[in-house]
Design an enzyme around this catalytic site. Structure first.
Site, PDB file in Angstrom:
ATOM      1  N   TYR A  22      -4.077  60.759  47.113  1.00  0.00           N
ATOM      2  CA  TYR A  22      -4.578  60.396  45.774  1.00  0.00           C
ATOM      3  C   TYR A  22      -3.556  61.036  44.821  1.00  0.00           C
ATOM      4  O   TYR A  22      -3.430  60.744  43.645  1.00  0.00           O
ATOM      5  CB  TYR A  22      -5.895  60.633  45.507  1.00  0.00           C
ATOM      6  N   ASN A  73     -11.694  52.222  37.639  1.00  0.00           N
ATOM      7  CA  ASN A  73     -11.263  52.449  39.092  1.00  0.00           C
ATOM      8  C   ASN A  73     -12.892  52.796  39.732  1.00  0.00           C
ATOM      9  O   ASN A  73     -13.391  53.844  39.438  1.00  0.00           O
ATOM     10  CB  ASN A  73     -10.580  53.948  39.255  1.00  0.00           C
ATOM     11  N   ASP A  86     -21.221  41.998  39.659  1.00  0.00           N
ATOM     12  CA  ASP A  86     -22.144  41.267  39.011  1.00  0.00           C
ATOM     13  C   ASP A  86     -21.976  41.664  37.402  1.00  0.00           C
ATOM     14  O   ASP A  86     -21.892  40.865  36.479  1.00  0.00           O
ATOM     15  CB  ASP A  86     -23.684  41.066  39.474  1.00  0.00           C
ATOM     16  N   HIS A  99      -6.445  51.496  41.582  1.00  0.00           N
ATOM     17  CA  HIS A  99      -6.870  52.328  42.570  1.00  0.00           C
ATOM     18  C   HIS A  99      -5.308  53.216  42.849  1.00  0.00           C
ATOM     19  O   HIS A  99      -4.475  52.828  42.744  1.00  0.00           O
ATOM     20  CB  HIS A  99      -7.096  51.609  43.910  1.00  0.00           C
ATOM     21  N   LEU A 100      -5.684  54.490  43.125  1.00  0.00           N
ATOM     22  CA  LEU A 100      -4.605  55.563  43.074  1.00  0.00           C
ATOM     23  C   LEU A 100      -3.636  55.113  44.427  1.00  0.00           C
ATOM     24  O   LEU A 100      -2.549  55.140  44.484  1.00  0.00           O
ATOM     25  CB  LEU A 100      -4.965  56.914  42.942  1.00  0.00           C
ATOM     26  N   SER A 101      -4.595  54.896  45.564  1.00  0.00           N
ATOM     27  CA  SER A 101      -4.029  54.657  46.837  1.00  0.00           C
ATOM     28  C   SER A 101      -3.811  53.107  47.158  1.00  0.00           C
ATOM     29  O   SER A 101      -4.543  52.255  46.050  1.00  0.00           O
ATOM     30  CB  SER A 101      -4.651  55.445  47.869  1.00  0.00           C
ATOM     31  N   ARG A 110     -12.031  49.821  53.818  1.00  0.00           N
ATOM     32  CA  ARG A 110     -11.389  49.803  52.435  1.00  0.00           C
ATOM     33  C   ARG A 110     -10.779  48.573  51.890  1.00  0.00           C
ATOM     34  O   ARG A 110     -10.334  48.484  50.650  1.00  0.00           O
ATOM     35  CB  ARG A 110     -10.593  51.124  52.200  1.00  0.00           C
TER      36      ARG A 110
END
Length: 145
Positions: A22, A73, A86, A99-101, A110
């Protein structure tokens, strides 16, 4: 224009939690960079973080009257939360998933996002820079409407 920045589960641990994945930026570092970029671009942001899915849902619902879009995020809620999907689909505001990664380059669990199919866009894999790219992308999307 006002954008909600929503940080999900475990993001307060940034800088300490798996920096090889991260990065070393803390959540405070990211928020500082977001505030600086927002000022440069002439937009307002409000920042919210929670490890609780319900708190995020409540925040999104109550924020609707004052925001034009959402940068989120969701952390692990990306892969588990139909309720968050929803809620985001139901608030009638565009959002960008960030997302950081790069989840597609990680464990197979994932690789599925419940949010991506209803998002205006997804930015991933650039560590803290992902947030800045996502903010620029969301603003470009909003300016087209």
């Amino acid at each position: 224009m006002r954008i909600a920045i929503v940080h999900g589960a475990n993001l307060r641990m940034l800088g300490r939690r798996e920096p090889e994945v991260y990065g070393s930026d803390t959540l405070e570092d990211i928020n500082r960079r977001l505030h600086a970029l927002a000022e440069e671009l002439g937009v307002e942001i409000e920042v919210f973080q929670s490890n609780s899915e319900g708190a995020i849902l409540d925040y999104l619902e109550e924020a609707v009257p004052r925001i034009d879009g959402v940068l989120i995020n969701p952390g692990a809620f990306t892969h588990t939360s139909v309720a968050l999907r929803d809620a985001l689909a139901g608030i009638d505001r565009p959002f960008v998933e960030v997302h950081l990664s790069n989840p597609a380059a990680r464990e197979s669990f994932r690789r599925r996002s419940y949010l991506a199919p209803v998002a205006a866009g997804v930015v991933a894999g650039f560590r803290a820079e992902s947030y800045l790219l996502a903010l620029r992308g969301l603003l470009a999307h909003l300016s087209r409407d």
